[in-house]
Design a protein around this motif. Structure first.
Motif, PDB file in Angstrom:
ATOM      1  N   ASP A  89       0.832  -1.207   0.000  1.00  0.00           N
ATOM      2  CA  ASP A  89       0.000   0.000   0.000  1.00  0.00           C
ATOM      3  C   ASP A  89       0.862   1.250   0.000  1.00  0.00           C
ATOM      4  N   TYR A  90       1.918   1.207  -0.792  1.00  0.00           N
ATOM      5  CA  TYR A  90       2.895   2.279  -0.838  1.00  0.00           C
ATOM      6  C   TYR A  90       2.883   2.961  -2.200  1.00  0.00           C
ATOM      7  N   ASP A  91       1.971   2.548  -3.077  1.00  0.00           N
ATOM      8  CA  ASP A  91       1.936   3.092  -4.427  1.00  0.00           C
ATOM      9  C   ASP A  91       1.052   4.329  -4.501  1.00  0.00           C
ATOM     10  N   SER A 263      -2.094  16.663 -14.601  1.00  0.00           N
ATOM     11  CA  SER A 263      -1.809  18.001 -14.079  1.00  0.00           C
ATOM     12  C   SER A 263      -2.878  18.518 -13.137  1.00  0.00           C
ATOM     13  N   ASP A 264      -4.110  18.134 -13.338  1.00  0.00           N
ATOM     14  CA  ASP A 264      -5.211  18.622 -12.516  1.00  0.00           C
ATOM     15  C   ASP A 264      -6.264  17.524 -12.385  1.00  0.00           C
ATOM     16  N   PRO A 265      -6.378  16.883 -11.234  1.00  0.00           N
ATOM     17  CA  PRO A 265      -5.828  17.263  -9.933  1.00  0.00           C
ATOM     18  C   PRO A 265      -4.418  16.759  -9.663  1.00  0.00           C
ATOM     19  N   GLY A 266      -3.856  15.919 -10.540  1.00  0.00           N
ATOM     20  CA  GLY A 266      -2.546  15.337 -10.305  1.00  0.00           C
ATOM     21  C   GLY A 266      -2.624  14.054  -9.500  1.00  0.00           C
ATOM     22  N   ILE A 267      -1.502  13.378  -9.396  1.00  0.00           N
ATOM     23  CA  ILE A 267      -1.428  12.084  -8.718  1.00  0.00           C
ATOM     24  C   ILE A 267      -0.578  12.215  -7.465  1.00  0.00           C
ATOM     25  N   ALA A 268      -1.062  11.662  -6.376  1.00  0.00           N
ATOM     26  CA  ALA A 268      -0.322  11.705  -5.119  1.00  0.00           C
ATOM     27  C   ALA A 268       0.650  10.532  -5.041  1.00  0.00           C
ATOM     28  N   ILE A 269       1.843  10.811  -4.557  1.00  0.00           N
ATOM     29  CA  ILE A 269       2.845   9.778  -4.313  1.00  0.00           C
ATOM     30  C   ILE A 269       2.986   9.615  -2.804  1.00  0.00           C
ATOM     31  N   LYS A 270       2.842   8.414  -2.327  1.00  0.00           N
ATOM     32  CA  LYS A 270       2.787   8.190  -0.882  1.00  0.00           C
ATOM     33  C   LYS A 270       4.151   8.361  -0.210  1.00  0.00           C
ATOM     34  N   LYS A 271       4.132   9.079   0.899  1.00  0.00           N
ATOM     35  CA  LYS A 271       5.314   9.164   1.740  1.00  0.00           C
ATOM     36  C   LYS A 271       5.340   8.033   2.760  1.00  0.00           C
ATOM     37  N   PHE A 272       4.162   7.524   3.097  1.00  0.00           N
ATOM     38  CA  PHE A 272       4.046   6.470   4.100  1.00  0.00           C
ATOM     39  C   PHE A 272       3.487   5.202   3.456  1.00  0.00           C
ATOM     40  N   PRO A 273       3.970   4.011   3.872  1.00  0.00           N
ATOM     41  CA  PRO A 273       3.555   2.751   3.238  1.00  0.00           C
ATOM     42  C   PRO A 273       2.286   2.149   3.832  1.00  0.00           C
ATOM     43  N   CYS A 274       1.178   2.875   3.697  1.00  0.00           N
ATOM     44  CA  CYS A 274      -0.086   2.401   4.274  1.00  0.00           C
ATOM     45  C   CYS A 274      -1.242   3.127   3.597  1.00  0.00           C
ATOM     46  N   CYS A 275      -2.441   2.822   4.023  1.00  0.00           N
ATOM     47  CA  CYS A 275      -3.639   3.406   3.421  1.00  0.00           C
ATOM     48  C   CYS A 275      -3.589   4.935   3.450  1.00  0.00           C
ATOM     49  N   TYR A 276      -3.910   5.536   2.332  1.00  0.00           N
ATOM     50  CA  TYR A 276      -3.840   6.994   2.178  1.00  0.00           C
ATOM     51  C   TYR A 276      -4.718   7.732   3.187  1.00  0.00           C
ATOM     52  N   ALA A 277      -5.792   7.090   3.624  1.00  0.00           N
ATOM     53  CA  ALA A 277      -6.706   7.745   4.563  1.00  0.00           C
ATOM     54  C   ALA A 277      -6.043   8.042   5.903  1.00  0.00           C
ATOM     55  N   LEU A 323      -0.470  -6.111   7.673  1.00  0.00           N
ATOM     56  CA  LEU A 323      -1.477  -5.741   6.678  1.00  0.00           C
ATOM     57  C   LEU A 323      -2.652  -5.022   7.326  1.00  0.00           C
ATOM     58  N   GLU A 324      -3.111  -5.511   8.469  1.00  0.00           N
ATOM     59  CA  GLU A 324      -4.206  -4.845   9.168  1.00  0.00           C
ATOM     60  C   GLU A 324      -3.769  -3.477   9.668  1.00  0.00           C
ATOM     61  N   GLY A 325      -2.504  -3.359  10.078  1.00  0.00           N
ATOM     62  CA  GLY A 325      -1.998  -2.090  10.561  1.00  0.00           C
ATOM     63  C   GLY A 325      -2.059  -0.992   9.523  1.00  0.00           C
ATOM     64  N   LYS A 326      -1.997  -1.350   8.248  1.00  0.00           N
ATOM     65  CA  LYS A 326      -2.082  -0.369   7.180  1.00  0.00           C
ATOM     66  C   LYS A 326      -3.462   0.263   7.087  1.00  0.00           C
ATOM     67  N   PHE A 327      -4.438  -0.374   7.716  1.00  0.00           N
ATOM     68  CA  PHE A 327      -5.810   0.118   7.684  1.00  0.00           C
ATOM     69  C   PHE A 327      -6.323   0.393   9.098  1.00  0.00           C
TER      70      PHE A 327
END
Length: 465
Positions: A89-91, A263-277, A323-327
């Motif tokens: 979950d780092y993509d 370009s709009d809205p663009g794509i986020a690149i994760k800094k942390f290896p877990c769920c974006y929320a 895996l559960e920790g990511k959520f």
């Protein structure tokens, strides 16, 4: 012209000259990130069962499985590379879908060329053009489908990003519009992915399945296999079956390239290896920890206030696996308090099961509140990780207290990661693939950073195989 035909026509006729200024570098950053997270998947929880699965197939093939030195048939390589790419979950994150399209796209494209020196030669320039086209199609499918698709229980990485991978393939290999419509019709019957599997190995499998299905639909259509040419708009088609009353394929078709998603809205690149929320809350705790200089022993209470629906996918209040920790929002907050930083190890079974983490749970309060809704008129259309804002408050035993509001996390297009930050992430991920030396990783990263000038993408793939 129907929506399916309009999408096919867009794929055929759009050129790199149509893309906004800066699109190439933005795409290249995400491509670099995606190669990195595929390599990181080589040592993830999914690696061992995938290896056993590969051995059970007893198949031959020249398509590389990155970071392993192994090869397989194109479809199997797409499946495994795609699953690796989302295993941690780092993509990347494209909130308008909401999904993680890049691992699907790259895994399908690499497999189609078979990634070997004898495979189809693909220039970096053409690779970027195909990538941006795929992101555009998937992103606008998300807008037309609306977030209700996700709320119903579908994982859009498996259902919508499949079409991102397919569009990229069709663009790169110059399929004609009529054949693309057939490919889309085939893919419409292959889309899959349920959110109930979040926190299990099957969530990243959705990415692998989407990459494999994109390649299969593409190759079947190339071979003359037929399907409904109006799969998006037809009764009993994709939108009417997977969508809701508010879903509209014409919104997708009319929105293509207006503006371009890259370009709009663009794509986020994760800094942390877990769920974006979880990312805004994590960023808030880390910022306050640095500001106040506290540690776990000095904390009396940490409160993380989330917008309504912000914890919708964070379904593990007391995780017992990585895996559960990511959520898990409580785990993410507790780990930020305890460690003051995050790495790939932070979401291992060992890290999640630490007694020091368990001791912090009673000090952590994570909850949704209407106060974090904000005044965004599109609030209900946004994903858990992008709607409203997150507020973090820390109370210390010595009486000090502070709070911070986080609207967007690091890695969001408005807080984009630098090339230096991407370099660090790339090398950290590459270390998870023992076959890949630091020198090879450095050389590959340099090539990717200069992707526009690369004559053949397979030279990069070879370095990372």
């Amino acid at each position: 012209m129907g929506a399916t035909a309009t999408i096919a026509d867009f794929i055929v006729n759009t050129r790199a000259t149509d893309f906004p200024a800066g699109s190439s570098e933005k795409a290249t950053k995400v491509i670099a990130d995606t190669f990195a997270v595929i390599l990181a998947g080589v040592s993830s929880e999914v690696a061992e069962p995938l290896q056993k699965y590969l051995e059970s197939l007893r198949e031959s093939g020249a398509s590389p499985i990155l970071g392993t030195g192994r090869t397989a048939s194109p479809e199997t390589a797409a499946l495994i590379n795609g699953t690796y790419g989302h295993s941690l979950d780092y993509d990347d994150v494209l909130s308008m879908m909401p999904a993680h399209p890049s691992a699907v796209i790259l895994s399908a494209l690499i497999a189609a060329s078979d990634g070997s020196p004898s495979g189809a030669k693909v220039s970096g320039r053409d690779f970027i053009e195909a990538y941006i086209t795929g992101v555009e199609v998937g992103g606008k499918l998300g807008v037309g489908m609306t977030n209700d698709h996700y709320q119903r229980g579908y994982h859009a990485t498996g259902t919508l990003a499949l079409f991102s991978g397919l569009a990229s393939l069709c663009k790169l290999y110059k399929l004609d519009a009529a054949t693309i419509q057939q490919a889309m019709g085939i893919a419409g019957s292959m889309a899959s992915g349920l959110r109930r599997n979040f926190g299990t190995m099957t969530k990243p499998l959705h990415t692998g399945l989407a990459a494999r299905s994109a390649l299969t639909a593409f190759r079947l259509a190339q071979a003359g296999f037929t399907a409904a040419p109006d799969i998006m708009e037809a009764k009993a088609g994709f939108f009417s079956t997977y969508g809701t009353a508010d879903s509209n394929p014409d919104i997708t078709a009319s929105g293509l390239g207006k503006p371009f998603v890259i370009s709009d809205p663009g794509i986020a690149i994760k800094k942390f290896p877990c769920c974006y929320a979880t990312h805004r809350g994590m960023d808030g705790v880390l910022t306050l920890r640095e500001r106040l200089g506290f540690d776990a022993d000095s904390v009396e209470k940490v409160i993380c206030r989330m917008p309504p629906g912000g914890m919708h996918v964070l379904i593990y209040p007391r995780p017992v696996t990585g895996l559960e920790g990511k959520f898990s929002m409580p785990y993410a907050v507790a780990a930020a308090v305890l460690d003051g930083k995050f790495s790939l190890w932070s979401f291992s079974d060992e890290a999640v099961r630490r007694p020091e983490i368990a001791a912090l749970y009673d000090k952590v309060d994570t909850h949704e509140t209407p106060a974090c809704r904000g005044d965004d008129p599109n609030f209900d259309k946004k994903s858990s990780g992008s709607r409203g804002f997150v507020e973090v408050e820390v109370k210390l035993k010595d009486g000090r207290r502070d709070q911070i509001r986080i609207d967007v996390p690091p890695g969001h297009p408005s807080r984009a990661l630098t090339w230096d930050e991407l370099h660090d992430k790339f090398l950290d991920c590459a270390k998870q693939a023992p076959r890949i030396s630091t020198a090879a990783a450095e050389a590959a990263f340099a090539d990717i950073k200069n992707l526009q000038a690369v004559a053949d993408i397979n030279t990069i793939v070879g370095r990372l195989h």
